[in-house]
Design a protein around this motif. Structure first.
Motif, PDB file in Angstrom:
ATOM      1  N   GLU A  12      31.296 137.450  61.106  1.00 39.60           N
ATOM      2  CA  GLU A  12      29.901 137.186  60.797  1.00 39.60           C
ATOM      3  C   GLU A  12      29.408 138.081  59.659  1.00 39.60           C
ATOM      4  N   ALA A  59      23.989 128.764  78.127  1.00 49.77           N
ATOM      5  CA  ALA A  59      24.573 128.511  76.808  1.00 49.77           C
ATOM      6  C   ALA A  59      24.142 127.152  76.274  1.00 49.77           C
ATOM      7  N   ILE A 119      19.916 127.258  75.631  1.00 51.94           N
ATOM      8  CA  ILE A 119      19.355 128.056  74.544  1.00 51.94           C
ATOM      9  C   ILE A 119      19.558 127.387  73.187  1.00 51.94           C
ATOM     10  N   TYR A 176      13.070 132.524  72.980  1.00 51.81           N
ATOM     11  CA  TYR A 176      14.445 133.010  73.131  1.00 51.81           C
ATOM     12  C   TYR A 176      14.456 134.525  72.977  1.00 51.81           C
ATOM     13  N   MET A 211      18.378 140.160  70.395  1.00 50.47           N
ATOM     14  CA  MET A 211      18.338 141.200  69.364  1.00 50.47           C
ATOM     15  C   MET A 211      19.702 141.186  68.681  1.00 50.47           C
ATOM     16  N   ARG A 222      22.590 128.860  59.311  1.00 53.62           N
ATOM     17  CA  ARG A 222      24.057 128.808  59.346  1.00 53.62           C
ATOM     18  C   ARG A 222      24.643 129.998  60.090  1.00 53.62           C
ATOM     19  N   ASN A 223      23.802 130.909  60.572  1.00 54.30           N
ATOM     20  CA  ASN A 223      24.307 132.048  61.342  1.00 54.30           C
ATOM     21  C   ASN A 223      23.840 131.918  62.795  1.00 54.30           C
ATOM     22  N   ARG A 224      23.242 132.979  63.339  1.00 56.22           N
ATOM     23  CA  ARG A 224      22.853 132.914  64.751  1.00 56.22           C
ATOM     24  C   ARG A 224      21.737 131.907  65.001  1.00 56.22           C
ATOM     25  N   LEU A 247      31.933 126.787  75.068  1.00 54.60           N
ATOM     26  CA  LEU A 247      30.526 126.877  74.668  1.00 54.60           C
ATOM     27  C   LEU A 247      30.023 128.300  74.913  1.00 54.60           C
ATOM     28  N   ILE A 248      30.325 128.810  76.114  1.00 53.01           N
ATOM     29  CA  ILE A 248      29.820 130.129  76.488  1.00 53.01           C
ATOM     30  C   ILE A 248      30.385 131.195  75.562  1.00 53.01           C
ATOM     31  N   PRO A 267      25.197 132.431  70.164  1.00 56.79           N
ATOM     32  CA  PRO A 267      24.771 132.844  68.831  1.00 56.79           C
ATOM     33  C   PRO A 267      25.372 134.189  68.425  1.00 56.79           C
ATOM     34  N   LEU A 285      28.286 135.256  68.060  1.00 58.82           N
ATOM     35  CA  LEU A 285      29.399 135.255  67.111  1.00 58.82           C
ATOM     36  C   LEU A 285      28.981 134.703  65.755  1.00 58.82           C
ATOM     37  N   GLY A 286      27.853 133.988  65.717  1.00 55.51           N
ATOM     38  CA  GLY A 286      27.356 133.469  64.449  1.00 55.51           C
ATOM     39  C   GLY A 286      28.311 132.480  63.788  1.00 55.51           C
TER      40      GLY A 286
END
Lengths: 546, 312
Positions: free
Chosen positions: A148, A433, A436, A445, A448, A464-466, B35-36, B41, B43-44
């Motif tokens: 990442e 999972a 969210i 949500y 951090m 495109r990231n988190r 999925l989990i 998120p 790992l992005g």
């Protein structure tokens, strides 16, 4: 080829040292247990028993963000560069010096020639190139994911045995810092031929790194035994301590139960522990033990408001929520002084931080005004309604965040006062999972992210990231891309400030507090430090056990 | 022999049903392990990268195909890889099983000893108040939450009295408190049933005959009552194996022990299907075996049952 003048490493190093000394002298909550000065000369030898909260899952560096993973990777790998945890300056480590071209699309590193992996193979330019080819591009065949922290990676070139050049398809000003993170821990080329599965639990002793410690024994899910490398002699030059680590060994023991972890520390069965809950801090420090609360220097512990949810599409509703949450009360009620109230989307210790506190102030009467204006009037049970719809929102307890449930329940009480219902849900990992990723199921949500680089804000919010906001806001993406591609450090900070201004102005986020990692250590443990985002660093740790 | 063959066939059917039911239930749950682990998120990763990962795990094919693949694997002794750890399932179970066997075996043994001691003492003890007190104990034991008991035992014996360490204990020391934690709640129903059954048998006519012949209370209890009173206790002991597994989950978590219980807890939390499949099969196998043993023990305790079995 336009080449930026090489950074003056020595000068930067000296500046960093001076800063460290200055900060150490007023040490309040620095990330280091600096009773060392008082305790005399460091002693070599001994085994440290360190209690982890959860078992580690993998030692593949790009997936080592999970603290139990990162705590190991940080100690068994060295990196090209070292980021000073106080000044956040990037200093030499395995790379002696480096050059970056003007638009940050080409980086050349000069390596030390005396570094080896724990199996004896040399850490040379070819090995470094292979590491970053893997972390920058991933390896689908082996299941290895990309990191990442690395953006726009294109290719590597081995110039000679000690020189390697990396090229990027677009400016990548965050790359230098990325080379210092645990996600870029340097592993032997043979280790990088393993499948992702072969980095998992049970294979830890086979992961060959270049750090001061080596994993020599593993009991799956329970314990790891790390031993110091006698021949380790490439600590970052800015460290006072050179040569091998002081400790002979570290026993990492997984102890999921909070009371057992704390009790073992206080009863002398363990020397250091991770994850001291806020409500246990007084018990630990009261017994004369040390609390080390290290800042994570990234996006604050906060609630993202998913504006693609119809209830939150009206900016006035989002503003009402932002002003309806009293973060100060959350910290005062549930946490301690080690959890500073947020003054922006970013922590005040993060790169690129700008103060947004005025625009985030708690003001419930303003919230009520905004909601009235938006047409939400108080209905049955004190919850606001509009066209027969209740202003009722959902948030999930976030297991990785400390005391998430308690935090959210208090926030829910605060929001009830302005007529907003916030339902706090707990779910199994699968439902969580799934939900969210859906703005309708999870309009708020809780999350951090820690990383000591300006890129951190892009990690959290870019689509495109988190993508924690599940955003469809092209302007936000554009602003974030400026942060990730602006080569000039001052302009990068401005770009980061622009993002924070935008997030505040659009009321996309309710920042709560600056999340630390909290460790507890016995009084005879000295030099327990953390890297820039609070992962334990045992290289300087020594025991003064009488 | 025919009896054993029939029982084995039954066992295989039970295993097949358990396996299929687990698979169906886990498929029905929202989300899955990939999925989990990878879509979090944290790992992005981008959607394309996640699609690649799905393909590499074979999770992009229809469930029926996955089921057949898994069955084929199991039949060949290949349990696949844990999604959460990436470790081969047989390795995870292989490293956890000995610890759990030691814990559960010793826990069960201790529970039986405790139960027998309680049941007989509550019949033989000299004073009425003592007998009543001992009778009340199982009721207390059965209502003690394992979780709480473990923490209290650790606090008292390890942190306060410092008799046994929890961290850095040798293997024998490391078993003492967990075994007690596991044994106490399990001993309770055993002791209750045993005591009640002793009471009943003592009232039966043949005991009166033995007494009339001049046998003392101890001789009557050990020689005649005990054997007859054991039957219901053995039945419940078979059922209690299930509680052992449940107790191990909690005990292993509190004490930070590696074992099947901890593995189960982690696998459930992360919907780690390959691990769960293997654990369910293992648990079903243990149940089937224990019940077989219980059935084989009955005729030894009561010859009348042997005749019936033969007649059938």
């Amino acid at each position: 080829m336009p080449t930026q003048r090489p950074r003056r490493i020595a000068a930067a190093g000296l500046a960093a040292l001076a800063t460290t000394a200055l900060l150490a002298s007023c040490a309040a909550q620095a990330g280091s247990a600096d009773a060392a000065a008082a305790a005399g000369e460091p002693v070599t030898g001994g085994t440290l028993t360190y209690l982890e909260h959860q078992p580690h899952t993998t030692l593949y560096p790009p997936q080592a963000g999970f603290y139990p993973n990162g705590g190991i990777v940080n100690n068994i790998t060295s990196r090209l560069t070292w980021q000073d945890p106080e000044s956040l300056e990037i200093e030499p480590w395995v790379a002696e010096e480096w050059t970056v071209n003007a638009d940050a699309t080409e980086y050349t590193f000069e390596l030390r020639d005396d570094v080896t992996f724990s199996d004896g193979t040399p850490l040379d330019a070819a090995a470094v190139a292979k590491n970053f080819d893997t972390y920058g591009l991933g390896n689908t065949e082996l299941g290895l994911t990309i990191s990442e922290a690395i953006n726009n990676y294109a290719s590597s070139e081995v110039v000679d045995a000690d020189t390697v050049t990396f090229r990027f398809s677009a400016p990548a000003p965050g790359f230098l810092q990325a080379t210092s993170t645990i996600n870029s821990g340097l592993l032997s080329p043979a280790t990088l031929d393993r499948r992702l599965e072969d980095f998992g639990a049970g294979s830890s002793t086979e992961i060959v790194g270049s750090g001061p410690f080596v994993v020599t024994e593993e009991e799956i899910g329970t314990s790891l035994h790390l031993e110091a490398r006698e021949d380790y002699d490439w600590a970052p030059p800015s460290f006072e301590h050179q040569g091998r680590a002081y400790l002979d060994a570290i026993d990492v023991v997984v102890t999921p139960e909070d009371s057992v972890r704390i009790g073992s520390l206080l009863a002398g069965q363990a020397d250091a522990i991770r994850y001291v809950q806020a409500f246990d801090e007084a018990q630990v420090s009261g017994a004369g033990f040390e609390i080390v609360a290290a800042p994570t220097r990234g996006v604050n512990n906060s609630l993202g408001l998913r504006f693609t949810n119809p209830l939150l599409s009206d900016i006035r509703v989002r503003q009402a929520l932002v002003h309806g949450v009293d973060a100060q009360e959350v910290v005062d009620t549930i946490f301690t002084e080690n959890y500073p109230v947020a003054t922006s989307e970013l922590a005040s210790t993060a790169k690129g931080y700008t103060d947004e506190s005025d625009a985030l102030a708690y003001d419930p009467s303003l919230s009520e005004e905004l909601l009235e204006e938006a047409g939400w009037t108080v209905g049955a049970g004190g919850i606001r309604e509009k066209d027969g719809e209740r202003l009722s929102l959902t948030v999930y307890e976030a297991k990785p965040q400390p005391l998430s449930k308690q935090t959210l329940e208090l926030v829910s009480q605060q929001l009830a006062k302005i007529g907003v219902e916030l339902e706090v849900k707990a779910a199994d990992a699968g439902s969580y999972a799934t939900d969210i990723l859906d703005p309708l199921a999870t309009p708020l949500y809780h999350s951090m992210v820690g990383r000591a680089d300006n890129d951190v804000i892009k990690s959290q919010y870019h689509t495109r990231n988190r993508n924690t906001l599940l955003s469809n806001d092209a302007e936000l993406d554009r602003l974030l891309e400026v942060v990730a591609s602006e080569p000039d450090p001052a302009k990068r900070d401005e770009a980061s400030a622009a993002v924070q201004d935008y997030l505040t102005e659009r009321a996309y986020v309710i920042p709560l507090f600056e999340e630390p990692q909290v460790y507890g250590a016995a009084p005879y443990v000295h030099g327990f430090t953390t890297e820039a985002v609070a992962r334990p660093q045992f290289y300087d740790t020594w025991l003064d056990k009488q | 022999m025919a009896y054993l063959a029939r029982r084995t066939a039954q066992a295989l059917i039970v295993l097949a049903i358990a396996f299929t039911a687990t698979f169906v239930l886990l498929q029905a749950l929202p989300g899955d392990a990939i999925l989990i682990k990878f879509e979090s998120p944290e790992l992005g990763l981008s959607p394309e990268q996640i699609a690649d990962i799905r393909a590499s795990y074979g999770a992009d094919v229809p469930p029926l195909q996955q089921f057949l693949h898994t069955v084929a694997g199991f039949l060949q002794g290949d349990f696949g890889y844990s999604v959460q750890y990436g470790t081969p399932v047989h390795e995870l179970i292989g490293s956890a099983l000995p610890d759990t066997l030691a814990l559960a075996g010793l826990g069960f043994l201790t529970a039986v000893l405790l139960a027998v001691a309680l049941a007989f003492l509550s019949t033989l003890a000299p004073f009425g108040w003592l007998r009543r007190g001992l009778r009340a104990l199982p009721g207390v034991f059965v209502s003690v939450p394992v979780f709480w008991l473990g923490i209290v035992l650790i606090q008292v014996f390890s942190f306060q009295l410092r008799l046994v360490p929890v961290i850095g204990a040798d293997p024998a020391q490391a078993l003492i408190l967990p075994v007690l934690t596991l044994a106490i709640p399990i001993s309770a129903p055993l002791a209750q049933i045993l005591a009640r059954s002793i009471d009943e048998v003592q009232l039966s006519p043949f005991v009166a005959v033995v007494r009339a012949k001049g046998a003392g209370p101890a001789r009557v209890l050990w020689g005649d009552v005990a054997r007859n009173a054991l039957l219901p206790a053995v039945t419940i002991a078979g059922v209690l194996v299930g509680e052992l597994i449940g107790g191990a989950v909690v005990t292993e978590t509190v004490f930070g022990r590696a074992g099947i219980g901890r593995l189960t807890e982690q696998a459930v939390a992360n919907q780690d299907v390959p691990v769960l499949q293997a654990i369910v099969i293992l648990a079903a196998l243990v149940f089937v075996l224990v019940n077989l043993v219980v059935d084989l023990v009955y005729p030894i305790l009561d010859p009348r049952l042997k005749r019936k079995a033969v007649a059938a």
